[in-house]
Design an enzyme around this catalytic site. Structure first.
Site, PDB file in Angstrom:
ATOM      1  N   HIS A 142      -9.644   1.113  -1.360  1.00 40.02           N
ATOM      2  CA  HIS A 142      -9.621   1.722  -0.032  1.00 40.02           C
ATOM      3  C   HIS A 142     -11.044   1.645   0.532  1.00 40.02           C
ATOM      4  CE1 HIS A 142      -5.819   3.169  -1.455  1.00 40.02           C
ATOM      5  NE2 HIS A 142      -5.629   4.032  -0.474  1.00 40.02           N
ATOM      6  N   HIS A 181       0.866  -1.192   0.000  1.00 43.49           N
ATOM      7  CA  HIS A 181       0.000   0.000   0.000  1.00 43.49           C
ATOM      8  C   HIS A 181       0.896   1.233   0.000  1.00 43.49           C
ATOM      9  CE1 HIS A 181      -3.888   1.986   1.759  1.00 43.49           C
ATOM     10  NE2 HIS A 181      -3.141   2.901   1.151  1.00 43.49           N
ATOM     11  N   ASP A 212       1.813   3.966   2.931  1.00 40.08           N
ATOM     12  CA  ASP A 212       0.750   4.777   2.345  1.00 40.08           C
ATOM     13  C   ASP A 212       1.334   5.936   1.544  1.00 40.08           C
ATOM     14  OD1 ASP A 212      -1.782   5.651   1.693  1.00 40.08           O
ATOM     15  OD2 ASP A 212      -2.443   6.068   3.726  1.00 40.08           O
ATOM     16  N   ASP A 213       1.550   7.084   2.192  1.00 39.63           N
ATOM     17  CA  ASP A 213       2.127   8.280   1.563  1.00 39.63           C
ATOM     18  C   ASP A 213       3.269   8.756   2.459  1.00 39.63           C
ATOM     19  OD1 ASP A 213       0.026   9.063  -0.685  1.00 39.63           O
ATOM     20  OD2 ASP A 213      -1.115   8.481   1.096  1.00 39.63           O
ATOM     21  N   GLU A 254     -11.442   3.247   5.959  1.00 41.51           N
ATOM     22  CA  GLU A 254     -10.459   4.152   6.566  1.00 41.51           C
ATOM     23  C   GLU A 254     -11.239   5.223   7.319  1.00 41.51           C
ATOM     24  OE1 GLU A 254      -6.685   7.053   5.339  1.00 41.51           O
ATOM     25  OE2 GLU A 254      -8.108   6.445   3.811  1.00 41.51           O
ATOM     26  N   HIS A 261       1.303   4.877  -2.352  1.00 42.46           N
ATOM     27  CA  HIS A 261       0.952   5.786  -3.442  1.00 42.46           C
ATOM     28  C   HIS A 261       2.239   6.450  -3.912  1.00 42.46           C
ATOM     29  CE1 HIS A 261      -3.408   5.509  -2.587  1.00 42.46           C
ATOM     30  NE2 HIS A 261      -2.972   5.328  -1.338  1.00 42.46           N
TER      31      HIS A 261
END
Length: 341
Positions: A204, A24, A285-286, A207, A26
């Site tokens: 997603h 996961h 994630d980011d 969340e 991005h």
């Protein structure tokens, strides 16, 4: 080897050597401020920050939308194939340093095509970097194209049309961006089409959105994996279903903390997920925006929850069993974990 750690340093050393996959990530969310400034100069793009420190100071979010506003602003510096290559190879270098052996990365083509950047430019830069990372670091990869859920399904259909010439390099499709108010049902038809094309399906869900969104992802999109999934725990029947179907959840601890999904990592549901038999994994994630790459996420949540060696090994094993690798590759990576542990 004893199961408990004698110190945080002992745990960090174990995590550093643990083979792992990241499922996961991005790629646009790995844009570090230093590279943002480099690309802004290269492409003569004005950005509303005077320094790297000012960019980092702006990374104070109270919810998902706060983050997305600056996320889309940041990707405006990406213009050329070389930009996307440089972004992706920089992430792969950091992943390799964290002993990540396999990555499955998301990219958001709509965030670029709506700015006038050709789909071909985006995917050629990313895939060239992934090929370079395989040769340079020995990292294998899968590429997942995400649809932006705040846009229409028709827009997602047009993106899938644009991707058709490149399906040899795209392994799956996903669903990201603003969750609340944009349920998976909104995209049922385009995901059915993607599935018919042989693409893996992720989304997603859970969340910020309710457990009902997770149900929709399972029943309507027919996902192979759930990204996040935290709020699934509010529905015991859903938890039992996820465990029974061996559905992988790609959990992102520092993201959850930064976006106020949890107030404190000591209250993070990761251990609850493991205790319920869910195939939970740890991901970044980011990472540029949320304060750390995959090992930083492992360390932070492991310290907060006092995770044992056995639990960390389970999480690493889950990262490969939940991946889209072939069975022979999974067996090879799991053997490496067992040998290490």
């Amino acid at each position: 080897m004893p199961d408990a750690f004698t110190s945080s340093e002992d745990r960090a050393a174990f995590i550093a050597g643990l083979p792992k996959a990241e499922l996961h990530l991005h790629i646009e969310g790995s844009l570090e401020p230093e590279l943002m400034f480099t690309l802004a100069r290269r492409n003569h793009v004005a950005i509303p920050f005077a320094s790297v420190e000012e960019v980092r100071a702006a990374y104070a979010f109270s919810n998902l939308q706060d983050f997305l506003d600056i996320y889309y602003q940041g990707m405006g510096v990406l213009h050329t194939e070389q930009d996307f290559h440089d972004l992706t190879i920089a992430y792969c270098a950091r992943a390799s340093a964290d002993n990540v052996r396999h990555v499955e990365i998301f990219f958001d083509p709509q965030g670029h095509t709506e700015r006038g950047i050709a789909f071909e430019t985006v995917i050629r830069g990313i895939t060239r970097a992934l090929d370079d990372a395989s040769a340079r670091y020995g990292i294998s990869s899968k590429l997942i194209m995400c649809f932006l859920r705040h846009l229409s399904e028709a827009d997602a259909e047009a993106t899938l049309d644009a991707a058709l010439p490149y399906l040899g390099r795209i392994d799956g499709v996903g669903l990201d961006s603003s969750e609340v108010g944009h349920p998976p049902a909104k995209f049922e038809r385009v995901f059915a089409r993607a599935r018919a094309l042989g693409l893996k399906i992720v989304a997603h869900a859970g969340e910020e959105g309710p457990p009902a969104y997770v149900h929709e992802a399972l029943d309507l999109l027919k996902v192979d994996r759930i990204d996040h999934g935290n709020r699934s725990l509010e529905d015991p029947a859903l938890v039992a279903r996820l465990a029974g179907e061996a559905m992988c959840l790609t959990v992102c601890p520092l993201s959850n903390l930064k976006l106020c999904v949890v107030d404190d990592l000591a209250a993070h549901p990761l251990r609850t997920m493991l205790d319920a038999g869910l195939i939970a994994t740890i991901n970044s994630d980011d990472p540029s925006y949320f304060g750390g790459y995959v090992n930083a996420n492992y360390r932070a949540v492991a310290d907060a929850l006092d995770l044992s060696r056995a639990e960390l090994v389970t999480l690493a094993r889950n990262s490969f069993t939940g991946s889209f690798l072939g069975e022979a590759d999974k067996v090879r990576h799991l053997a490496a974990i067992d040998a290490y542990a």
